[in-house]
Structure formats: C-alpha cells, structure tokens
Design a protein around this motif. Sequence first.
Motif, PDB file in Angstrom:
ATOM      1  N   ARG B 144      56.471  19.413   7.976  1.00 22.84           N
ATOM      2  CA  ARG B 144      57.636  20.268   8.146  1.00 22.84           C
ATOM      3  C   ARG B 144      58.813  19.581   7.462  1.00 22.84           C
ATOM      4  NH1 ARG B 144      59.451  24.235  12.801  1.00 22.84           N
ATOM      5  NH2 ARG B 144      61.395  24.838  11.882  1.00 22.84           N
ATOM      6  N   TYR B 146      61.767  19.617   4.122  1.00 17.90           N
ATOM      7  CA  TYR B 146      62.702  20.475   3.413  1.00 17.90           C
ATOM      8  C   TYR B 146      62.619  20.179   1.932  1.00 17.90           C
ATOM      9  CZ  TYR B 146      64.215  21.005   8.139  1.00 17.90           C
ATOM     10  OH  TYR B 146      64.220  21.253   9.477  1.00 17.90           O
ATOM     11  N   MET B 182      68.541  23.619   1.895  1.00 16.50           N
ATOM     12  CA  MET B 182      67.272  23.795   1.213  1.00 16.50           C
ATOM     13  C   MET B 182      66.336  24.685   1.992  1.00 16.50           C
ATOM     14  SD  MET B 182      67.849  22.493  -1.454  1.00 16.50           S
ATOM     15  CE  MET B 182      69.560  22.183  -1.601  1.00 16.50           C
ATOM     16  N   PHE B 183      65.138  24.280   2.052  1.00  9.92           N
ATOM     17  CA  PHE B 183      64.069  25.170   2.411  1.00  9.92           C
ATOM     18  C   PHE B 183      63.052  24.368   3.194  1.00  9.92           C
ATOM     19  CE2 PHE B 183      59.883  26.476   1.189  1.00  9.92           C
ATOM     20  CZ  PHE B 183      59.916  27.842   1.137  1.00  9.92           C
ATOM     21  N   SER B 184      62.722  24.806   4.364  1.00  8.99           N
ATOM     22  CA  SER B 184      61.769  24.023   5.152  1.00  8.99           C
ATOM     23  C   SER B 184      60.420  24.691   5.192  1.00  8.99           C
ATOM     24  CB  SER B 184      62.283  23.864   6.572  1.00  8.99           C
ATOM     25  OG  SER B 184      62.044  25.049   7.299  1.00  8.99           O
ATOM     26  N   PHE B 185      59.423  23.899   5.440  1.00  7.52           N
ATOM     27  CA  PHE B 185      58.099  24.477   5.557  1.00  7.52           C
ATOM     28  C   PHE B 185      57.396  23.865   6.741  1.00  7.52           C
ATOM     29  CE2 PHE B 185      54.737  26.938   3.986  1.00  7.52           C
ATOM     30  CZ  PHE B 185      53.592  26.296   4.391  1.00  7.52           C
ATOM     31  N   ASN B 186      56.690  24.670   7.448  1.00  4.60           N
ATOM     32  CA  ASN B 186      55.921  24.164   8.577  1.00  4.60           C
ATOM     33  C   ASN B 186      54.596  24.886   8.616  1.00  4.60           C
ATOM     34  OD1 ASN B 186      54.900  23.360  10.903  1.00  4.60           O
ATOM     35  ND2 ASN B 186      56.460  24.210  12.195  1.00  4.60           N
TER      36      ASN B 186
END
Lengths: 187, 415
Positions: B144, B146, B182-186
Amino acid sequence: MVLKFLPFLLLLAGQAQSQKTGSAIKFSSISHLGLLTGNGGEAMMAQTINGVNKGKWFAGIGAGLDFYKDRTIPLFVDVRRELLTQANTPFVYGDLGVNFSWLNFIQKEQKGFPTSSPGAYYDVGLGWKLKGKNNRGFLLSGGYSFKQVKEKVRRTWGAPTIQMQEENFERFNYLYRRVVIKMGLQL
Amino acid sequence: MKMTSTRTRLFAMIVVCTALLQSCLKDTATRTYTMYTPVYKSVAEVRSDIKIDASTPVINPGKIFVLGKYIFLNEVDKGVHVIDNTNPASPVNKYFIAIPGNLDLAVKGNILYADLYRDLVTIDISDPADVRVKKIIENVFPRRQYLNGFWADSTRIIVDWIKKDTTVRADQNNFVFDSRSMFSFNSTQGAMASAAVTRGISGSMARFTLLNNYLYTVTNSNLNVFNISQPENPVFTNTVPVGWEIETIYPFKNNLFIGSQTGMFIYNTDNPSTPTKVSVFSHLRVCDPVIADDDFAYVTLRSGTRCQGFQNQLDIVAIQNLQAPTLIKSYPLTNPHGLSKDGNTLFICDGDAGLKVFDAAKATGLKLLKTIGGITAYDVITQNNIAMVVATDGLYQYDYSNLANITLKSKISYK
C-alpha cells in the motif's frame, strides 16, 4: 471548408429576402467570412446572421464556425446600427452569445479527450457598408472578439487512492481574445 | 469632401482602436486541479479508533460482502457499513464499524477480517454494541504505497486526505506538481466462507476471499495466505508471488481465480497453505475481474485511465482442463466491471451502460435478456433471486425471480 458553406448560406438568405421587401421592418440576412488574429495565430471564421432591419438598425441571431485555436461554434445575438444615411455608411455592431466547443479528433487527442461545456462569446466592432438596392450591401468590418472554452479532463496523477482517481479531473478555462476582420454580404 | 473626411476619421478610429486592443489580445488559460494533503494519526490512535457507531450515510462505497441477512459495504478508507437486509425491499443501514484505511473485507461467522492500511485486523462483531479487536497482523499489505515519488511517514498512518482545488495559469506552462499529492495502491477482497459457518459471498472485485479454513488476500503482486481454523486468531502462513498488477481473487471449489491486468491466474489449493499455480490465461493489458463455475471462467476486460488498454468485453474461457484454459468467445461491452452468475443467469456491471442481464445457458450464444440503464454499476452479488448492485449513486437491489420482469426492490442512496 468555410467556402463550401458560403454559397448555401447566401442562397438561403437571398430566398428569405425575396419574400419580404419594401416594408418598414424587413427580414435581412448577413453572411460573413473573416480572419481572426491574436497571439494564438491566425484563423478563419464564417458566420451567418439572420434577423430584421428597421431603418438604421438591424437585430438578428447568428451562428458561426470559428477555427481560432479550438474549433468552436458560437451562437449569438447580433445588433448593429448604421451611422449615416448615405449609400455608403459606417456602422457599429455587437454580438453576444455562447460558444460551443467542437474539437476535431486531433484536438481531442492532444487534450486527452475532454468533455466541454459552453463558454461566453462576444464580438464588437466598426465597419463599412457599401449599400445596394433594398438595403443590400457589401460589408467590411474590424473588431475585437472574445471566446471562452471550458473543458474537463480525467487525470491519473494527483489522486492518492485508486478510488479518488476515478473522480479526479482537471478543469481548463481558455479565454481567447482576437482581432477580427470580416467581409460579407447583407441581403 | 465631407464624405472623404468622414472616411478618414473612421479609418483613423479603427487604427487607434486596433492599436489599443493589442494589449487585450493575449490568450489566457487556467487549469484547476485538486491537491490532496494527507492527515496523519499515530498507530495507537488509529487502532483506538476502531469501533462501532450508529449508522452513518454511505458516501463513497467500495467493496461489498454478503453474509446471511447482512450486507457489509466498505466505505473507502473509513470502515464498513453493516446493513440489515432481512427485507430486501427495505434494507436498514444499522451500524458503521470505523476502520481507518479500510478497503477490503471478509466475514466468517462473527469474525470480520479487514485491512487497516498495511495491517490485517480481526474483529469480533458478535455483539454490535461491543465490537472487539481480536488480533492485528502488522505489515501484511506492504504494497500500500503511493506513487510518483510520494512516501508516507512510516511511523504514522494516513487517515484522511484534505482536498483543495488549486487554480494555476495554464498558458505559461507553469505546471505545478505537488509531490505530496499522489496515488496509493492497496489490495484485498473476495469470499466464500468455511463450510463450518455461514457461507458469505464477496463481490467479483474483491481482493479478500475465504476458502475452507483459509483467508486468501491478493496485493499488487502477491497472494497472502492466512490460516483461520481458529477464526479469532488468524495466522499469517505464507506469501506466494503471483505477478504484477493483481486485482481480484475469486474462489471456486479448490481453486482460486486471480485477475490481473495482464491475465487470469488459476491456483490450486489442495495444499491450502501453499497454493500452486495451475495455469495462466493471458490477455492484453486491461482490468479484469473474474468469476468461474464448473466449466467456464467469465472474465470482464475493461479499459480506462488506470486500466489502460482498449478492450471492453466479456471473455468466456473454458476451464474443464484447468491446465489449458481456452478462450471460447468474446462479447463486446461498454466498460464492464464486476459480475455475478446465478445458475444460467449472468449479471454484468457495464459501467455507464448499466447492469446487463444475460442468459448464459450456452457459452457460445449469450443472450442479453435485459439492460437496466440509468445507473453506473460497479459490482454485483446475487443471492436468493436478489441482485445487490453497487452503483455510483446507491446500493440497488433487484428481484430477478421472474427474469421477464426484473424489478427494483430498494435503493440505499449515497450522501
């Protein structure tokens, strides 16, 4: 492209004009071809305005094609007044309306396929009319024109989560200011 | 003579006006974008914030999980809504379990498994008035992260984002880029609970899934395995590298169907703590939720900003031979997301095109029975002739007991 439309517009205007002549209020049609110049370069434009003439006054509704930077279609109300009673007379005019974006594919691609919404449009100026019979005439004018283009583009950057990214947009507000030189026919 | 004089004056006026207008001939443009500033809390504060509250309006829903008469609906990064769906015509939004950073969930019996940013939290929800955190397994979702150079403060947790619109001049190329935004991912979803307890169902967009006594979760690149034979005490057992851009996981029999942006992976769980790869069905780079039955896997491929690609279609893949999945037929769609199948009836959330209902008795000859328009559908779960559809404006429930007359039973609108 523009020249293809012009004979058709003139024909339409001429047909309408022929139905009503000699009364105090007369239908009249104006067709313009013009050049727009500003710091965004030069571009062509074309317009047709249809309305009524009474004495020195004319009022009508117009539509155009405007190729300055972004291809757009202005829809506007046009009011103009001749300044003299002579056969050849100066006139002033003002247009006010809304501007609809009609981007071509390349423009859409360059901008990331935006969604557009209508912006403002106006055009004010001075001109010269060489009159013929029945108030017909050749028009030459110069003025100042403004058009607005509003766009919204989805963006991948900037949103901290994937979910936010789905609703992440950039909004652009373009304000184009130009000198416009037009010539045309009033029938 | 007089006319000549007038013309000269007019010409002079035009020249002067034009000269004056030169300063007004500048094209300008503004660009307005949203900047996101993180709001941090300490780990201790975040954990103490896990609690159950009275119901709160659904604002930004994510994943959905159904267990018995309850719908568990994720509120992105905030927690889980518990909706009593005893009467689908009148569902009641009863509770809200605050779990900061939550995106995915699964429920087995009275135990809720949910991601809490990088951690897996196990919560006993048997007493709604007194939910208890039973266990927290730390840092099992390390991806998770960014993007674009942003790194969160690792000693604290981002619990919210402050959104602020910022307008800059766009005609001078002064493109302002905030490295904080920015952009997060999980990762995580899915579900099919233990045979020993009530069976739960997850949506096809899920990253958590339950299979027998194991909880399987997918991150961006890995399959995580948790032994939940003692539901209150999950044990992090294994991590299996799968690939990249992993998105969804769906269980069927002893197999896991894992959707990624480049293909569908099939993993066998005969050894449940160490799933083994059986095969891969590859496709072009797009997003692809997947479900499966005995004979076929149904894979929706969609393009988009994040998903890239140009395909928007349903692929039906024969899986009678799991070692060699074979594309049977593709059906064009608009922008398909989640899907669900009940018997021979296939439901596909087709983005702005709405919910599409197909007769899928023949894989090579799908028949569109109905398109329910007017909604932007994201995910769907079918159960007891009720299709629960997560859309952009609400949670819809449709009764499809009579396929010739699918009716809207209820809608919980988002705030």
